[in-house]
Design an enzyme around this catalytic site. Structure first.
Site, short mmCIF file in Angstrom:
data_model
loop_
_atom_site.label_atom_id
_atom_site.label_comp_id
_atom_site.label_asym_id
_atom_site.label_seq_id
_atom_site.Cartn_x
_atom_site.Cartn_y
_atom_site.Cartn_z
N ASP A 1 -0.57 -1.32 -1.98
CA ASP A 1 0.84 -0.93 -2.12
C ASP A 1 1.41 -0.95 -0.71
OD1 ASP A 1 3.26 0.05 -3.18
OD2 ASP A 1 2.68 2.10 -2.71
N GLU B 1 1.69 -5.63 -4.76
CA GLU B 1 2.98 -5.54 -5.45
C GLU B 1 3.90 -6.66 -4.97
OE1 GLU B 1 4.81 -1.60 -6.57
OE2 GLU B 1 6.19 -2.25 -5.01
N ASP C 1 0.95 6.80 -2.83
CA ASP C 1 0.71 5.43 -2.36
C ASP C 1 -0.66 4.92 -2.81
OD1 ASP C 1 3.17 4.95 -0.85
OD2 ASP C 1 2.44 6.54 0.47
#
Length: 178
Positions: A7, A65, A137
């Site tokens: 992430d 992502e 996170d």
């Protein structure tokens, strides 16, 4: 197969490592903390952190992502640079890179593409049978890795993966590359 989920962020980059050889199993997670003012130095730290994780866990594949449109162009640019740095690191290590939109990840993990971060945290904890909530996170990175694991298995619906709750525990750690 070991999967590394990332992430990306310019201040905090979450990571999650899962083994999807059978039922998804938690391996590790945490955050790469990026400090400093100089952008080049921050990106070098993202690269070093991801490189160290790859060396330590030897993932077979890497998931991250996909870029999204943010309201603040400067923030989006910095996020994109951190993301690109992590992707280049994986590519330089010869690891296949797979990208997932935030809505895809939320849909795969919670069943709702508009779920909030706390719902993702709770579902990651349940899916991986963790004793405590991972930091946001790290939970997002674990969710990205799990989503890729589901995609590898050709699963459209992941509701059947949410069963068992064991007591495996999980320890998150902050990671500061040198």
């Amino acid at each position: 197969m070991i999967l590394l989920g990332i992430d990306p962020g310019s201040r905090v980059t979450g990571y999650g490592v899962v083994d999807v050889s059978a039922k998804p199993r938690y391996v590790a997670s945490g955050c790469i903390r990026i400090e400093g003012e100089d952008l080049a130095q921050k990106l070098a730290r993202v690269y070093a952190g991801v490189s160290e994780l790859i060396g330590q866990y030897r993932p077979g594949e890497f998931a991250i992502e996909r870029v999204f449109m943010a309201k603040n162009a400067d923030s989006a640019l910095k996020l994109g640079q951190a993301r690109g740095t992590a992707i280049v690191c994986a590519a330089n290590h010869g690891i296949g890179v797979h990208e997932y939109a935030a809505r895809q990840v939320k849909q795969a993990i919670t069943g709702n593409g508009g779920a909030d971060k706390s719902r993702v945290q709770h579902m990651v904890m349940a899916i991986l049978s963790l004793d405590a909530l991972p930091p946001e996170d790290a939970a997002d990175a674990l969710a990205i890795a799990l989503t890729h694991g589901y995609a590898r298995q050709g699963l459209l619906s992941v509701s059947s993966q949410r069963r068992g709750r064991g007591s495996r525990g999980g320890r998150w750690r902050d990671f500061r590359p040198d």
